[in-house]
Design a protein around this motif. Structure first.
Motif, mmCIF file in Angstrom:
data_model
loop_
_atom_site.group_PDB
_atom_site.id
_atom_site.type_symbol
_atom_site.label_atom_id
_atom_site.label_comp_id
_atom_site.label_asym_id
_atom_site.label_seq_id
_atom_site.Cartn_x
_atom_site.Cartn_y
_atom_site.Cartn_z
ATOM 1 N N ASN A 1 27.915 30.096 24.241
ATOM 2 C CA ASN A 1 29.138 29.183 24.418
ATOM 3 C C ASN A 1 28.916 27.929 25.275
ATOM 4 N N VAL B 1 26.585 25.662 22.625
ATOM 5 C CA VAL B 1 27.101 24.998 21.227
ATOM 6 C C VAL B 1 28.009 23.780 21.906
ATOM 7 N N TYR C 1 33.458 20.472 18.947
ATOM 8 C CA TYR C 1 33.049 19.489 20.191
ATOM 9 C C TYR C 1 32.554 18.327 19.609
ATOM 10 N N LEU D 1 40.515 35.443 14.860
ATOM 11 C CA LEU D 1 40.953 36.229 16.164
ATOM 12 C C LEU D 1 42.705 35.844 16.173
ATOM 13 N N ASP E 1 45.925 21.868 19.444
ATOM 14 C CA ASP E 1 46.891 20.853 19.981
ATOM 15 C C ASP E 1 46.548 20.319 21.431
ATOM 16 N N GLY F 1 38.098 25.246 24.890
ATOM 17 C CA GLY F 1 37.552 24.335 23.917
ATOM 18 C C GLY F 1 38.091 23.132 24.207
ATOM 19 N N THR G 1 37.926 38.197 27.319
ATOM 20 C CA THR G 1 38.187 38.566 26.205
ATOM 21 C C THR G 1 36.966 38.948 25.401
ATOM 22 N N ASP G 2 35.852 38.232 25.519
ATOM 23 C CA ASP G 2 34.551 38.160 24.579
ATOM 24 C C ASP G 2 34.235 39.503 24.915
ATOM 25 N N ARG H 1 32.412 39.670 18.613
ATOM 26 C CA ARG H 1 32.201 40.603 19.607
ATOM 27 C C ARG H 1 32.642 41.983 19.253
HETATM 28 N N1 EPU Z 1 44.713 27.394 22.502
HETATM 29 C C1 EPU Z 1 46.046 26.806 21.921
HETATM 30 N N2 EPU Z 1 45.805 25.303 21.712
HETATM 31 C C2 EPU Z 1 44.496 24.828 21.856
HETATM 32 C C3 EPU Z 1 43.503 25.415 22.080
HETATM 33 C C4 EPU Z 1 43.589 26.763 22.301
HETATM 34 O O1 EPU Z 1 47.057 27.162 21.975
HETATM 35 O O2 EPU Z 1 44.407 23.437 21.673
HETATM 36 C C5 EPU Z 1 45.089 28.904 22.650
HETATM 37 C C6 EPU Z 1 44.211 29.596 21.725
HETATM 38 O O3 EPU Z 1 44.939 29.973 20.322
HETATM 39 C C7 EPU Z 1 43.878 30.992 22.511
HETATM 40 C C8 EPU Z 1 43.890 30.308 23.945
HETATM 41 O O4 EPU Z 1 44.382 29.201 23.905
HETATM 42 O O5 EPU Z 1 45.233 31.733 22.475
HETATM 43 C C9 EPU Z 1 42.238 30.403 24.410
HETATM 44 O O6 EPU Z 1 41.592 29.494 23.654
HETATM 45 P P1 EPU Z 1 40.359 28.561 24.132
HETATM 46 O O7 EPU Z 1 40.836 27.197 23.581
HETATM 47 O O8 EPU Z 1 40.153 28.796 25.363
HETATM 48 O O9 EPU Z 1 39.403 29.218 23.124
HETATM 49 P P2 EPU Z 1 38.105 28.671 22.310
HETATM 50 O O10 EPU Z 1 37.462 27.305 23.310
HETATM 51 O O11 EPU Z 1 38.687 28.256 21.087
HETATM 52 C C10 EPU Z 1 35.989 29.815 23.432
HETATM 53 C C11 EPU Z 1 34.968 30.604 23.182
HETATM 54 C C12 EPU Z 1 35.433 32.185 22.267
HETATM 55 C C13 EPU Z 1 36.171 32.751 23.635
HETATM 56 C C14 EPU Z 1 37.261 31.865 24.175
HETATM 57 C C15 EPU Z 1 38.174 32.545 25.443
HETATM 58 C C16 EPU Z 1 33.636 29.034 22.139
HETATM 59 C C17 EPU Z 1 32.850 28.325 20.894
HETATM 60 N N3 EPU Z 1 34.491 29.874 21.823
HETATM 61 O O12 EPU Z 1 36.997 29.599 22.407
HETATM 62 O O13 EPU Z 1 34.390 32.782 21.960
HETATM 63 O O14 EPU Z 1 36.937 33.980 23.114
HETATM 64 O O15 EPU Z 1 36.902 30.517 24.606
HETATM 65 O O16 EPU Z 1 37.188 32.655 26.503
HETATM 66 O O17 EPU Z 1 33.199 28.850 23.405
HETATM 67 C C18 EPU Z 1 32.939 34.250 21.118
HETATM 68 O O18 EPU Z 1 32.109 33.849 21.455
HETATM 69 O O19 EPU Z 1 33.045 35.533 20.477
HETATM 70 C C19 EPU Z 1 34.432 33.586 21.173
HETATM 71 C C20 EPU Z 1 35.301 33.837 20.269
#
Ligand code: EPU
Length: 420
Positions: free
Chosen positions: A23, A26, A97, A119, A125, A165, A306-307, A373
């Protein structure tokens, strides 16, 4: 179609070396689009998601060379503005990204809505809110995100939800923006700090990464350089839990023990022995040691990741007594439970909470990896189960774990990849 065939029952013994963090990689790979010069990135894991991002960067015009030692050299100077091709970006979540990176470099971006693990709903947003605070207009139409502005100007963003993200994407868009950007309620994961360290090493001015307020002073350009990615917290955690679950003794090398504290502390609470060294941890658990059931709540860093939830739930499924696991990040991260039940686990899921009654043992069965995971969890389940387990849908595992079966085999697991 490949499957993993695992004969369970062998305790894991020996040493394993952890690869670079998926992560972080990427995000850092697309970040090179912002750099005026060549970047050499070291400790990049050899996983499908990385290969895919490299292909996306090539399709945009960057020169990308993968070297045998795990380094990747990227020269994105010749890049001209293009939209990112759907057949590539649609395959992975982290392609979002590209929006921040393209916006930072060209003041516009056009990226198909990303795919990735299922998931639950995965809105963006908060990413959009950030880009808009920097002056960009964003719109999602026909499955594509468009973002555009005349000029990016720093701004203040308060994230409604702690999002990894969104935090990283806003950082990418802000490093070359004019003036100052402040991200409040930012995520604090180790890969956020790694992205900030990479960008700073290339000339950016980012302060506070790793805290919930990140301050970014825009600079006029970034220069090339060499950067080494941090080790993968979740790969390390997966081997820690596997060592405990198989009642083994494993030295897990090339880790940052601080990043593993939430995992170590849960294992220690259960009665597992965890020893920390400078850049390794040793996890051991005797065959007859009675482990304690526990409660686990997943939370943003520094909470329990969570992962690591599926892997930990597998260990708890063979821990006598009642354990509770609550998932506080994703809506739908218990899909693997039905597969685990087919191996004899006793788990009831209600909404975001799983109640786990520890059973004596699991039994081998054909199962599916429902996401990345979850796939790691199924491998741990198979390693402890009586008999033979066949794991299907390995593309999930291959997205994020480098040579998983080779690493487990070197620790004494009876695991083989078979092509059908
Ligand atoms: N969320 C929103 N709005 C947004 C962005 C996120 O409501 O604009 C919500 C999501 O729906 C979720 C929560 O916020 O309920 C957290 O999401 P986050 O944006 O932190 O997750 P992500 O950036 O999409 C990354 C990892 C995931 C990991 C999560 C949490 C990467 C590429 N992915 O996802 O990794 O579970 O952070 O730590 O970095 C994995 O590696 O298996 C994996 C799923």
């Amino acid at each position: 179609m490949d499957k993993l065939v695992i004969h369970g029952g062998n305790p894991l013994m020996g040493e394993v070396c952890i690869s670079g963090a998926k992560n972080a990689a990427v995000a850092v790979l697309p970040a090179t689009l912002l750099v005026d010069g060549t970047c050499r990135l070291e400790n990049i894991p050899k996983i499908k998601d990385v290969l895919l991002i490299c292909d996306i960067l090539r399709s945009l015009g960057a020169k990308v060379t993968l070297e045998d030692d795990g380094a990747v050299e990227i020269d994105a100077l010749a890049l001209t503005y293009k939209s990112a091709p759907y057949e590539l970006v649609g395959k992975m979540r982290a392609s979002y990204y590209l929006i921040g990176a393209m916006l930072g470099r060209f003041n516009k971006a056009e990226v198909a809505m990303p795919g990735g693990c299922d998931l639950g709903p995965r809105p963006i947003d908060q990413h959009q809110k950030g880009f808009e605070a920097l002056g960009a207009k964003t719109v999602v139409e026909n499955g594509v995100i468009y973002a555009e502005t005349e000029k990016l100007v720093g701004g203040n963003v308060y994230l409604d939800i702690v999002s990894v993200g969104a935090t990283m994407n806003i950082m990418l868009a802000a490093v070359l923006a004019q003036g100052n950007t402040v991200i409040e309620n930012a995520a604090k994961e180790p890969h956020i700090v790694d992205l900030a360290n990479f960008l700073n090493a290339m000339g950016a001015n980012i302060k506070g990464a790793g805290t919930d307020i990140i301050k970014i002073k825009g600079v006029s350009k970034l220069h090339g350089g060499v950067y080494s990615i941090i080790p993968d917290q979740i790969e390390a955690g997966t081997f820690m839990v596997a060592a405990a679950a198989t009642r083994g003794d494993v030295l897990i090398k090339n880790v940052i023990p601080k990043h593993l504290e939430s995992i170590s502390s849960k294992l220690i609470e259960m009665g597992v022995t965890v020893e920390e060294f400078d850049d390794s941890v040793r996890v051991s658990c005797g065959k007859d040691k009675k482990l304690n059931p526990i409660s686990v709540k997943t939370l943003p860093y520094p909470g329990f990741p969570t992962d690591m939830q599926p892997q930990m739930s597998v260990l708890l499924s063979v821990t006598k007594g009642t354990s509770m696991v609550s998932e506080n990040v994703w809506d739908s991260r218990f899909q693997y439970v039905d597969e685990l039940k087919r191996m004899g686990a006793d788990i009831k899921v209600e909404g975001r909470v799983a109640v786990i009654e520890g059973v004596d043992t699991l039994s081998g069965a054909p199962v599916r990896s429902t996401d990345l995971r979850a796939g790691a969890g199924m491998v741990i389940a198979a390693l402890i189960a009586k008999g033979t387990t066949e794991i299907y849908a390995l593309h999930h595992i291959d997205r994020g774990y480098e040579n998983m079966e080779g690493k487990f085999r070197a620790l004494g697991a009876d695991i083989e990849r078979v092509s059908e």
